[in-house]
Design a protein around this motif. Sequence first.
Motif, PDB file in Angstrom:
ATOM      1  N   LEU A  13       0.881  -1.123  -0.033  1.00  0.00           N
ATOM      2  CA  LEU A  13      -0.133  -0.179   0.043  1.00  0.00           C
ATOM      3  C   LEU A  13       0.931   1.201  -0.149  1.00  0.00           C
ATOM      4  N   GLU A  14       0.576   2.163  -0.927  1.00  0.00           N
ATOM      5  CA  GLU A  14       1.343   3.265  -0.819  1.00  0.00           C
ATOM      6  C   GLU A  14       0.389   4.749  -0.671  1.00  0.00           C
ATOM      7  N   ALA A  15       0.734   5.587   0.178  1.00  0.00           N
ATOM      8  CA  ALA A  15       0.176   6.789   0.579  1.00  0.00           C
ATOM      9  C   ALA A  15       1.018   7.899   0.444  1.00  0.00           C
ATOM     10  N   PRO A  16       1.493   8.300  -0.727  1.00  0.00           N
ATOM     11  CA  PRO A  16       2.629   9.393  -0.634  1.00  0.00           C
ATOM     12  C   PRO A  16       2.250  10.856  -0.019  1.00  0.00           C
ATOM     13  N   TRP A  17       0.809  10.937   0.072  1.00  0.00           N
ATOM     14  CA  TRP A  17       0.577  12.160   0.957  1.00  0.00           C
ATOM     15  C   TRP A  17       0.647  12.182   2.431  1.00  0.00           C
ATOM     16  N   VAL A  18       0.800  11.084   3.105  1.00  0.00           N
ATOM     17  CA  VAL A  18       0.984  10.930   4.380  1.00  0.00           C
ATOM     18  C   VAL A  18       2.390  11.555   4.734  1.00  0.00           C
ATOM     19  N   ARG A  19       2.379  12.123   5.855  1.00  0.00           N
ATOM     20  CA  ARG A  19       3.563  12.721   6.299  1.00  0.00           C
ATOM     21  C   ARG A  19       4.130  12.351   7.859  1.00  0.00           C
ATOM     22  N   SER A  20       3.497  11.552   8.310  1.00  0.00           N
ATOM     23  CA  SER A  20       3.926  10.911   9.788  1.00  0.00           C
ATOM     24  C   SER A  20       3.501   9.663   9.829  1.00  0.00           C
ATOM     25  N   LEU A  21       4.353   8.775  10.750  1.00  0.00           N
ATOM     26  CA  LEU A  21       4.040   7.404  11.099  1.00  0.00           C
ATOM     27  C   LEU A  21       2.399   7.244  11.649  1.00  0.00           C
ATOM     28  N   LYS A  22       2.219   8.176  12.524  1.00  0.00           N
ATOM     29  CA  LYS A  22       1.003   8.320  13.319  1.00  0.00           C
ATOM     30  C   LYS A  22      -0.123   8.354  12.358  1.00  0.00           C
TER      31      LYS A  22
END
Length: 104
Positions: A13-22
């Motif tokens: 799964l990829e989510a390039p817009w996510v900026r943190s592990l949380k």
Amino acid sequence: MMLGYIGTYICRLEAPWVRSLKEKRALIKPVTEKLKSRYPVTVARLDGLDAHDWEVIGVVTISNDYQWVQDTLKMVSDLMRTSGCEVTEENTSIQPIEQEEEDE
């Protein structure tokens, strides 16, 4: 003698817009929990645990019915595609479980 089948589904799964592990965990955890509550499967986070924008998820199920295993993994795949992340790779495998014949 054939005992049953083990089915595995692995996806990236990829989510390039996510900026943190949380933030990633907040996206991934509901999906893995939904899989476990909706289907008789075991789910594991396999890789990318320290990356904030991708992760590899593994799902396993077992049954004596090949078609049931195949259908269950298809439903898992369909749910993963609605996870809010992009499925960039996926692999499905169904292996027979055979019992060795005992010598008499």
